[in-house]
Write a protein that holds these residues in place. Structure first.
Motif, PDB file in Angstrom:
ATOM      1  N   ARG B  59       0.864  -1.246  -0.002  1.00 41.80           N
ATOM      2  CA  ARG B  59      -0.109  -0.014  -0.104  1.00 41.80           C
ATOM      3  C   ARG B  59       0.985   1.457  -0.090  1.00 41.80           C
ATOM      4  NH1 ARG B  59      -5.672   0.033   2.749  1.00 41.80           N
ATOM      5  NH2 ARG B  59      -5.283  -2.140   2.201  1.00 41.80           N
ATOM      6  N   ASP B  60       1.821   1.257   1.097  1.00 36.25           N
ATOM      7  CA  ASP B  60       2.624   2.422   1.033  1.00 36.25           C
ATOM      8  C   ASP B  60       3.541   2.863   0.035  1.00 36.25           C
ATOM      9  OD1 ASP B  60       3.877   0.416   1.653  1.00 36.25           O
ATOM     10  OD2 ASP B  60       5.555   1.391   3.212  1.00 36.25           O
ATOM     11  N   GLU B  61       3.638   1.919  -1.059  1.00 34.95           N
ATOM     12  CA  GLU B  61       4.494   2.106  -2.140  1.00 34.95           C
ATOM     13  C   GLU B  61       3.512   2.604  -3.261  1.00 34.95           C
ATOM     14  OE1 GLU B  61       7.677  -1.466  -2.872  1.00 34.95           O
ATOM     15  OE2 GLU B  61       5.635  -2.033  -2.705  1.00 34.95           O
ATOM     16  N   LEU B  62       2.490   2.697  -3.031  1.00 36.84           N
ATOM     17  CA  LEU B  62       1.494   3.405  -4.012  1.00 36.84           C
ATOM     18  C   LEU B  62       0.808   4.767  -3.814  1.00 36.84           C
ATOM     19  CD1 LEU B  62      -0.355   0.392  -5.898  1.00 36.84           C
ATOM     20  CD2 LEU B  62       1.403   1.750  -6.725  1.00 36.84           C
ATOM     21  N   ILE B  63       0.516   4.776  -2.492  1.00 36.88           N
ATOM     22  CA  ILE B  63      -0.119   6.276  -2.050  1.00 36.88           C
ATOM     23  C   ILE B  63       0.641   7.251  -2.392  1.00 36.88           C
ATOM     24  CG2 ILE B  63      -0.787   7.349   0.004  1.00 36.88           C
ATOM     25  CD1 ILE B  63      -2.935   5.048  -0.599  1.00 36.88           C
ATOM     26  N   GLY B  64       0.028   8.005  -3.075  1.00 35.21           N
ATOM     27  CA  GLY B  64       0.746   9.384  -3.357  1.00 35.21           C
ATOM     28  C   GLY B  64       1.581   9.136  -4.723  1.00 35.21           C
ATOM     29  N   GLN B  65       1.471   8.065  -5.351  1.00 36.06           N
ATOM     30  CA  GLN B  65       2.428   8.047  -6.375  1.00 36.06           C
ATOM     31  C   GLN B  65       1.047   8.016  -7.806  1.00 36.06           C
ATOM     32  OE1 GLN B  65       5.472   7.267  -6.885  1.00 36.06           O
ATOM     33  NE2 GLN B  65       5.582   7.542  -4.647  1.00 36.06           N
ATOM     34  N   GLN B  66       1.586   8.367  -8.897  1.00 35.53           N
ATOM     35  CA  GLN B  66       0.821   8.601 -10.099  1.00 35.53           C
ATOM     36  C   GLN B  66       0.103   7.468 -10.485  1.00 35.53           C
ATOM     37  OE1 GLN B  66      -0.232  11.092 -11.984  1.00 35.53           O
ATOM     38  NE2 GLN B  66       0.441  12.505 -10.295  1.00 35.53           N
ATOM     39  N   VAL B  67      -1.124   7.242 -10.821  1.00 39.67           N
ATOM     40  CA  VAL B  67      -1.696   6.195 -11.243  1.00 39.67           C
ATOM     41  C   VAL B  67      -1.127   5.638 -12.772  1.00 39.67           C
ATOM     42  CG1 VAL B  67      -3.578   7.111 -12.624  1.00 39.67           C
ATOM     43  CG2 VAL B  67      -3.994   5.006 -11.548  1.00 39.67           C
ATOM     44  N   ARG B  68      -0.529   6.365 -13.273  1.00 36.09           N
ATOM     45  CA  ARG B  68       0.127   5.990 -14.610  1.00 36.09           C
ATOM     46  C   ARG B  68       1.308   4.804 -14.215  1.00 36.09           C
ATOM     47  NH1 ARG B  68      -0.261   9.595 -18.633  1.00 36.09           N
ATOM     48  NH2 ARG B  68      -0.852  11.912 -17.921  1.00 36.09           N
ATOM     49  N   ASN B  69       1.852   4.731 -12.935  1.00 36.72           N
ATOM     50  CA  ASN B  69       2.834   3.673 -12.729  1.00 36.72           C
ATOM     51  C   ASN B  69       2.305   2.256 -12.850  1.00 36.72           C
ATOM     52  OD1 ASN B  69       4.662   5.758 -12.288  1.00 36.72           O
ATOM     53  ND2 ASN B  69       4.216   5.693 -10.032  1.00 36.72           N
ATOM     54  N   ILE B  70       0.887   2.195 -12.541  1.00 34.38           N
ATOM     55  CA  ILE B  70       0.254   0.962 -12.488  1.00 34.38           C
ATOM     56  C   ILE B  70      -0.784   0.791 -13.875  1.00 34.38           C
ATOM     57  CG2 ILE B  70       0.266   0.400 -10.130  1.00 34.38           C
ATOM     58  CD1 ILE B  70      -2.566   1.195  -9.805  1.00 34.38           C
ATOM     59  N   ILE B  71      -1.281   1.821 -14.375  1.00 32.87           N
ATOM     60  CA  ILE B  71      -1.922   1.882 -15.774  1.00 32.87           C
ATOM     61  C   ILE B  71      -1.373   2.860 -16.414  1.00 32.87           C
ATOM     62  CG2 ILE B  71      -4.292   1.898 -16.504  1.00 32.87           C
ATOM     63  CD1 ILE B  71      -5.461   1.273 -13.765  1.00 32.87           C
ATOM     64  N   PRO B  72      -0.586   2.573 -17.134  1.00 36.52           N
ATOM     65  CA  PRO B  72       0.244   3.508 -17.937  1.00 36.52           C
ATOM     66  C   PRO B  72      -0.467   4.294 -18.797  1.00 36.52           C
ATOM     67  CG  PRO B  72       1.228   1.374 -18.096  1.00 36.52           C
ATOM     68  CD  PRO B  72      -0.009   1.376 -17.584  1.00 36.52           C
ATOM     69  N   GLU B  73      -1.575   3.957 -19.567  1.00 34.04           N
ATOM     70  CA  GLU B  73      -2.169   4.663 -20.610  1.00 34.04           C
ATOM     71  C   GLU B  73      -3.770   4.652 -20.308  1.00 34.04           C
ATOM     72  OE1 GLU B  73      -1.240   4.030 -24.777  1.00 34.04           O
ATOM     73  OE2 GLU B  73       1.000   3.791 -23.883  1.00 34.04           O
ATOM     74  N   GLY B  74      -4.507   5.647 -20.612  1.00 37.45           N
ATOM     75  CA  GLY B  74      -5.917   5.467 -20.714  1.00 37.45           C
ATOM     76  C   GLY B  74      -6.734   6.099 -19.572  1.00 37.45           C
ATOM     77  N   PHE B  75      -6.069   5.883 -18.375  1.00 35.21           N
ATOM     78  CA  PHE B  75      -6.799   6.390 -17.033  1.00 35.21           C
ATOM     79  C   PHE B  75      -6.536   7.613 -16.739  1.00 35.21           C
ATOM     80  CE2 PHE B  75      -7.571   4.987 -12.448  1.00 35.21           C
ATOM     81  CZ  PHE B  75      -8.513   5.929 -12.518  1.00 35.21           C
TER      82      PHE B  75
END
Lengths: 149, 383
Positions: B59-75
Motif C-alpha cells: 500500500r505505502d508504495e502506491l499511495i501518493g504515486q501517479q496512477v500512470r505507474n500501474i495503468i500507463p495509458e488511458g486512465f
C-alpha cells in the motif's frame, strides 16, 4: 458416298483414358466409316506423332485433332500451344474435348487458338450425339486445308 | 513512513468525517475487484488489499504515486479537464462504462484489465474510484472461442470442398461404368439369356441413379463453394428465367404459373433462378388431380428490409409430420415408381436461402396444396 473411293479422314485423338478412347472410337465408327482414328495417350506422344518422330515416321498428317486437356507427361494446353506455334501444324483444326468446365480452361484454350472447346457429356447418348456433331460439322461440312499431305 | 500514517493521510484527504471514511474503506475492502481511488491530478489516494495483490505493490508504495505507474495509458488522461469540459464532465463521460486497458505490475509484467469509474465527492473535490478487474482469463477464453470459431469455419469449408471434389472426381469413373453398361445393354440385351438381361437392366438403372445423385450432390456443394457475392437483382427476371427453364414440364402438365410484381432483392442471381426453378418444379411435379396452378407472391416487411416470398400450389400437399424431413439431404416421400428424383431439391433450396441470410419454410396439408415461404434481403440502403 462410296467409302472406298473417298480418301480416309485422319483424326488424332489425344486422350489418356482407355475407356474414353474406346467410347470415342465406337462413336466415330457409328458416325462415319471414313474416319481413321489415331490415338496418342499423352502430350509427348501426340507431338511425336505430329512431328513424325520415332516411331511415327509414317504417321499421316491428321486432318483434325481432338485434344483432352489433362494428360500425363505433357498436358493438352502445352500441346495446343505447340501446335498453334508451328507454321506447318497450326492449320489443323484442334478441338478441346475435356471434362473440365472451368472458365479459366475455356478462356486459355481459346487464347491459345483452340478451334473450339467441348466438354464431355456424362451421358452416353449425349456423348455419341456430340461425336456425331463433330463429324457432321468438322469432318463433313467444314472445308479443311488439303496442304502438306 | 509507516503504513498507518499513510492510511491516515489518505483518509484525511478523503474525509467528510472519520466515521464515514471508515465505512467507505470497509466497502472498498469488501469489493471483489481491485479498487484504486485517484484525485484529479492522477495521484493515488486510496486502494484496497485486492489492488495490492493485483499490482504486487504494498500500500505505502502506491499511495501518493501517479496512477500512470500501474495503468500507463488511458486512465489519467480521462480525468483531465480541458477548455471544452470540466473535470466533472470529463469523468461523467466515462462513468459506468467498462474501459479495457493494460495494467502493469511492480515486476513490470502486464495484464489486461477492465475498469469501471465512479465519482466520489470529498472535501478536496471530486475523487475517482476505479474498480479494476483482471480479465486475463476472459481474454484467454475469448481467444479460445475465436480460435474455435475459426477452426469450425475452416473445417466446414473443408467439408464443403471435400464434398465438391469427391462428387466431381467420382463422376469420371462413374461415367465409364454408366457408359459401358449402357453399351452392353444396347448391344447384348436379347442376345444372352433372360437372367443376363435382368442383370444388365439393374446395372444400367443403378449407374444412372448414381449419376443423378452425384450431379445433385455437386449442385448442392456448388451452392457453398461456387456462389458469387450478393448484388441487387430483379427477382422477377430470375423468376422468368426459371419459368423458361421449366418450359417443357409446364407444357406437359398444362401448368398455369402466375405471379405478383416481384421486387429487386440482394441475391446471387444464378442461385435465385435455381431456387425458383426447384420450388416451381416441385409444385408442377407433385401435382394434384387438376392441372397445376402455382402463384408466386412477394410482400415487404414493415421496416422494408426484407421481402417475404410465397410459392403457393394446388398440388398433392405434404403431411405436416414430414415438414422437417423434406428439407434434408436425399429425403424422399414417394416410391421411385411414383416420382423419380434424388430428394435433394429442397435441401438445395434451403442452402441457397440460408446462404442469403433468409429462411425457408412450408405450410401444407395433404390434398390441400403447399405454400413454400422464403425471405430475402431488400437491396441495401447504403453500405
Amino acid at each position: 458416298m462410296n467409302p472406298d473411293s473417298d480418301p480416309p479422314i485422319e483424326v488424332l485423338l489425344v486422350e489418356d483414358s482407355p475407356g474414353d478412347v474406346r467410347l470415342t472410337r465406337e462413336a466415330f465408327r457409328d458416325a462415319n466409316l471414313r474416319i481413321r482414328l489415331h490415338v496418342a495417350s499423352d502430350g509427348v506422344e501426340a507431338m511425336a506423332f505430329l512431328r513424325r518422330d520415332e516411331p511415327h515416321q509414317d504417321a499421316p498428317r491428321p486432318d483434325f485433332i481432338l485434344l483432352d486437356l489433362n494428360l500425363p507427361r505433357m498436358d493438352g494446353r502445352e500441346v495446343l500451344a505447340l501446335v498453334k506455334e508451328d507454321a506447318s501444324l497450326r492449320t489443323i483444326p484442334t478441338v478441346i474435348l475435356t471434362t473440365s468446365e472451368a472458365e479459366t480452361d475455356i478462356l486459355m484454350s481459346y487464347e491459345l487458338r483452340a478451334n473450339s472447346y467441348l466438354s464431355k457429356p456424362v451421358q452416353l447418348d449425349k456423348f455419341e450425339l456430340l461425336v456425331k456433331s463433330i463429324n457432321d460439322f468438322w469432318l463433313t461440312k467444314a472445308k479443311l486445308p488439303q496442304a502438306h499431305r | 513512513m509507516t503504513e498507518g500514517e499513510t492510511v491516515n493521510g489518505a483518509a484525511s484527504t478523503a474525509r467528510p468525517g472519520d466515521a464515514a471514511d471508515a465505512r467507505y474503506r470497509g466497502l472498498l475492502e469488501a469489493a471483489p475487484d481491485a479498487m484504486v481511488v485517484v484525485d484529479q491530478a492522477g495521484e493515488i489516494v486510496l486502494l484496497n488489499v485486492q489492488a495490492e495483490k493485483r499490482f504486487g505493490y504494498s500500500r505505502d508504495e502506491l499511495i501518493g504515486q501517479q496512477v500512470r505507474n500501474i495503468i500507463p495509458e488511458g486512465f489519467a488522461e480521462r480525468l483531465i479537464a480541458d477548455d471544452l469540459r470540466s473535470a466533472a464532465e470529463a469523468l461523467a463521460q466515462h462513468i459506468g462504462t467498462g474501459i479495457e486497458l493494460i495494467a502493469r505490475r511492480k515486476d513490470g509484467t502486464e495484464f489486461p484489465i477492465e475498469m469501471m469509474l465512479s465519482p466520489l465527492e470529498s472535501a478536496d473535490g471530486i475523487l475517482v474510484t476505479a474498480a479494476i478487474r483482471d480479465i486475463t482469463v476472459r481474454r484467454a477464453a475469448e481467444a479460445t472461442l475465436a480460435a474455435t470459431i475459426e477452426e469450425l469455419r475452416r473445417s466446414n469449408e473443408e467439408l464443403g470442398q471435400f464434398a465438391y471434389i469427391a462428387s466431381h472426381d467420382l463422376q469420371e469413373p462413374l461415367r465409364m461404368v454408366a457408359s459401358y453398361t449402357q453399351l452392353l445393354a444396347r448391344r447384348y440385351v436379347g442376345r444372352l439369356d433372360a437372367d443376363a438381361d435382368e442383370f444388365i437392366a439393374f446395372a444400367v438403372d443403378g449407374a444412372t441413379r448414381m449419376q443423378r445423385l452425384i450431379d445433385d450432390l455437386l449442385a448442392y456443394s456448388r451452392v457453398g463453394t461456387q456462389g458469387v457475392e450478393l448484388s441487387e437483382v430483379s427477382s422477377e427476371d430470375a423468376f422468368t428465367r426459371a419459368v423458361r427453364h421449366l418450359g417443357a414440364a409446364i407444357d406437359e402438365q398444362a401448368a398455369r404459373i402466375t405471379h405478383d410484381p416481384l421486387p429487386t432483392v440482394l441475391a446471387d442471381e444464378t442461385q435465385l433462378v435455381q431456387l425458383f426453378q426447384n420450388l416451381l418444379g416441385n409444385a408442377i411435379k407433385y401435382r394434384g388431380v387438376g392441372p397445376p396452378e402455382v402463384h408466386v407472391a412477394a410482400s415487404a416487411s414493415e421496416d422494408g428490409d426484407t421481402w417475404a416470398f410465397a410459392v403457393r400450389d394446388n398440388g398433392l400437399g405434404i403431411d405436416p409430420v414430414y415438414f422437417e424431413r423434406i428439407f434434408g439431404m436425399f429425403q424422399r416421400l414417394h416410391r421411385r415408381d411414383e416420382f423419380s428424383g434424388t430428394g435433394i431439391g429442397l435441401a438445395i433450396c434451403k442452402k441457397i436461402v440460408e446462404r442469403h441470410g433468409g429462411s425457408l419454410s412450408v405450410e401444407s396439408a395433404l390434398g390441400l396444396g403447399s405454400t413454400f415461404r422464403f425471405t430475402l434481403s431488400a437491396s441495401p440502403v447504403a453500405s
